[in-house]
Motif scaffolding. Structure first.
Motif, PDB file in Angstrom:
ATOM      1  N   THR A   1       0.827  -1.212   0.000  1.00 40.56           N
ATOM      2  CA  THR A   1       0.000   0.000   0.000  1.00 40.56           C
ATOM      3  C   THR A   1       0.858   1.257   0.000  1.00 40.56           C
ATOM      4  O   THR A   1       1.974   1.279   0.506  1.00 40.56           O
ATOM      5  N   LYS A   2       0.280   2.306  -0.589  1.00 39.56           N
ATOM      6  CA  LYS A   2       0.893   3.625  -0.565  1.00 39.56           C
ATOM      7  C   LYS A   2      -0.207   4.642  -0.331  1.00 39.56           C
ATOM      8  O   LYS A   2      -1.330   4.466  -0.818  1.00 39.56           O
ATOM      9  N   TYR A   3       0.127   5.726   0.389  1.00 36.23           N
ATOM     10  CA  TYR A   3      -0.856   6.749   0.730  1.00 36.23           C
ATOM     11  C   TYR A   3      -0.311   8.141   0.482  1.00 36.23           C
ATOM     12  O   TYR A   3       0.891   8.391   0.611  1.00 36.23           O
ATOM     13  N   ALA A   4      -1.220   9.060   0.176  1.00 37.60           N
ATOM     14  CA  ALA A   4      -0.861  10.468   0.182  1.00 37.60           C
ATOM     15  C   ALA A   4      -0.571  10.869   1.620  1.00 37.60           C
ATOM     16  O   ALA A   4      -1.213  10.367   2.558  1.00 37.60           O
ATOM     17  N   ASP A   5       0.383  11.769   1.797  1.00 43.13           N
ATOM     18  CA  ASP A   5       0.752  12.186   3.148  1.00 43.13           C
ATOM     19  C   ASP A   5      -0.441  12.743   3.922  1.00 43.13           C
ATOM     20  O   ASP A   5      -0.549  12.567   5.132  1.00 43.13           O
ATOM     21  N   SER A   6      -1.351  13.389   3.203  1.00 47.94           N
ATOM     22  CA  SER A   6      -2.474  14.055   3.868  1.00 47.94           C
ATOM     23  C   SER A   6      -3.474  13.084   4.472  1.00 47.94           C
ATOM     24  O   SER A   6      -4.281  13.477   5.318  1.00 47.94           O
ATOM     25  N   VAL A   7      -3.429  11.814   4.071  1.00 53.66           N
ATOM     26  CA  VAL A   7      -4.419  10.858   4.574  1.00 53.66           C
ATOM     27  C   VAL A   7      -3.782   9.666   5.260  1.00 53.66           C
ATOM     28  O   VAL A   7      -4.487   8.763   5.718  1.00 53.66           O
ATOM     29  N   LYS A   8      -2.485   9.639   5.365  1.00 54.78           N
ATOM     30  CA  LYS A   8      -1.748   8.456   5.799  1.00 54.78           C
ATOM     31  C   LYS A   8      -2.236   7.889   7.125  1.00 54.78           C
ATOM     32  O   LYS A   8      -2.289   6.672   7.302  1.00 54.78           O
ATOM     33  N   ASP A   9      -2.575   8.715   8.065  1.00 49.58           N
ATOM     34  CA  ASP A   9      -2.972   8.227   9.386  1.00 49.58           C
ATOM     35  C   ASP A   9      -4.485   8.116   9.552  1.00 49.58           C
ATOM     36  O   ASP A   9      -4.963   7.766  10.637  1.00 49.58           O
ATOM     37  N   ARG A  10      -5.219   8.399   8.491  1.00 52.16           N
ATOM     38  CA  ARG A  10      -6.684   8.419   8.587  1.00 52.16           C
ATOM     39  C   ARG A  10      -7.371   7.413   7.677  1.00 52.16           C
ATOM     40  O   ARG A  10      -8.462   6.964   7.989  1.00 52.16           O
ATOM     41  N   PHE A  11      -6.750   7.096   6.533  1.00 50.26           N
ATOM     42  CA  PHE A  11      -7.356   6.222   5.541  1.00 50.26           C
ATOM     43  C   PHE A  11      -6.633   4.888   5.498  1.00 50.26           C
ATOM     44  O   PHE A  11      -5.437   4.801   5.766  1.00 50.26           O
ATOM     45  N   SER A  12      -7.387   3.857   5.114  1.00 42.19           N
ATOM     46  CA  SER A  12      -6.802   2.533   4.953  1.00 42.19           C
ATOM     47  C   SER A  12      -7.378   1.892   3.689  1.00 42.19           C
ATOM     48  O   SER A  12      -8.599   1.784   3.550  1.00 42.19           O
ATOM     49  N   ILE A  13      -6.497   1.463   2.796  1.00 47.87           N
ATOM     50  CA  ILE A  13      -6.931   0.814   1.559  1.00 47.87           C
ATOM     51  C   ILE A  13      -6.726  -0.687   1.690  1.00 47.87           C
ATOM     52  O   ILE A  13      -5.742  -1.144   2.277  1.00 47.87           O
TER      53      ILE A  13
END
Length: 118
Positions: A60-72
């Motif tokens: 998985t990879k995340y945008a920094d703005s959502v890293k601690d809030r979203f989970s794919i």
């Protein structure tokens, strides 16, 4: 041809949660060839931006703005990718689009609207 159908968007209060789903369908060969799946979003007046991706192997990879809030996550047996969104902020209001990458082509869904407002 691969068809992507998103669901789960809606209106939620700040601090709330939503879970988006995206189901891929089409010819068995094409669907089985899907590698990375992901989510993008586009807010009014802004460019479309990457939110998160997940490879066929689960990386998985995340945008920094959502890293601690979203989970794919994804269920390969169902050809479905999910985006769990927690602690939502008003600035997350956007149309969210699902993507599926095959060799040489990137498929897009039609989008699902997420509105974060009190």
């Amino acid at each position: 041809q691969v068809r992507l159908v998103e669901s789960g968007g809606g209106l939620v209060q700040p601090g709330g949660s939503l879970r988006l789903s995206c189901a891929a369908s089409g010819s068995g060969f094409r669907v089985n060839s899907i590698n990375t799946m992901g989510w993008y979003r586009q807010a009014p007046g802004k460019e479309r931006e990457l939110v998160a991706t997940i490879s066929g192997g689960g990386e998985t990879k995340y945008a920094d703005s959502v890293k601690d809030r979203f989970s794919i996550s994804r269920d390969n047996a169902k050809n479905t990718v999910y985006l769990q969104m927690n602690s939502l902020k008003p600035e997350y209001t956007a149309a969210y689009y699902c993507t599926a990458a095959l060799p040489g082509y990137l498929y897009w869904g039609q989008g699902t609207q997420v509105t974060v407002s009190s």
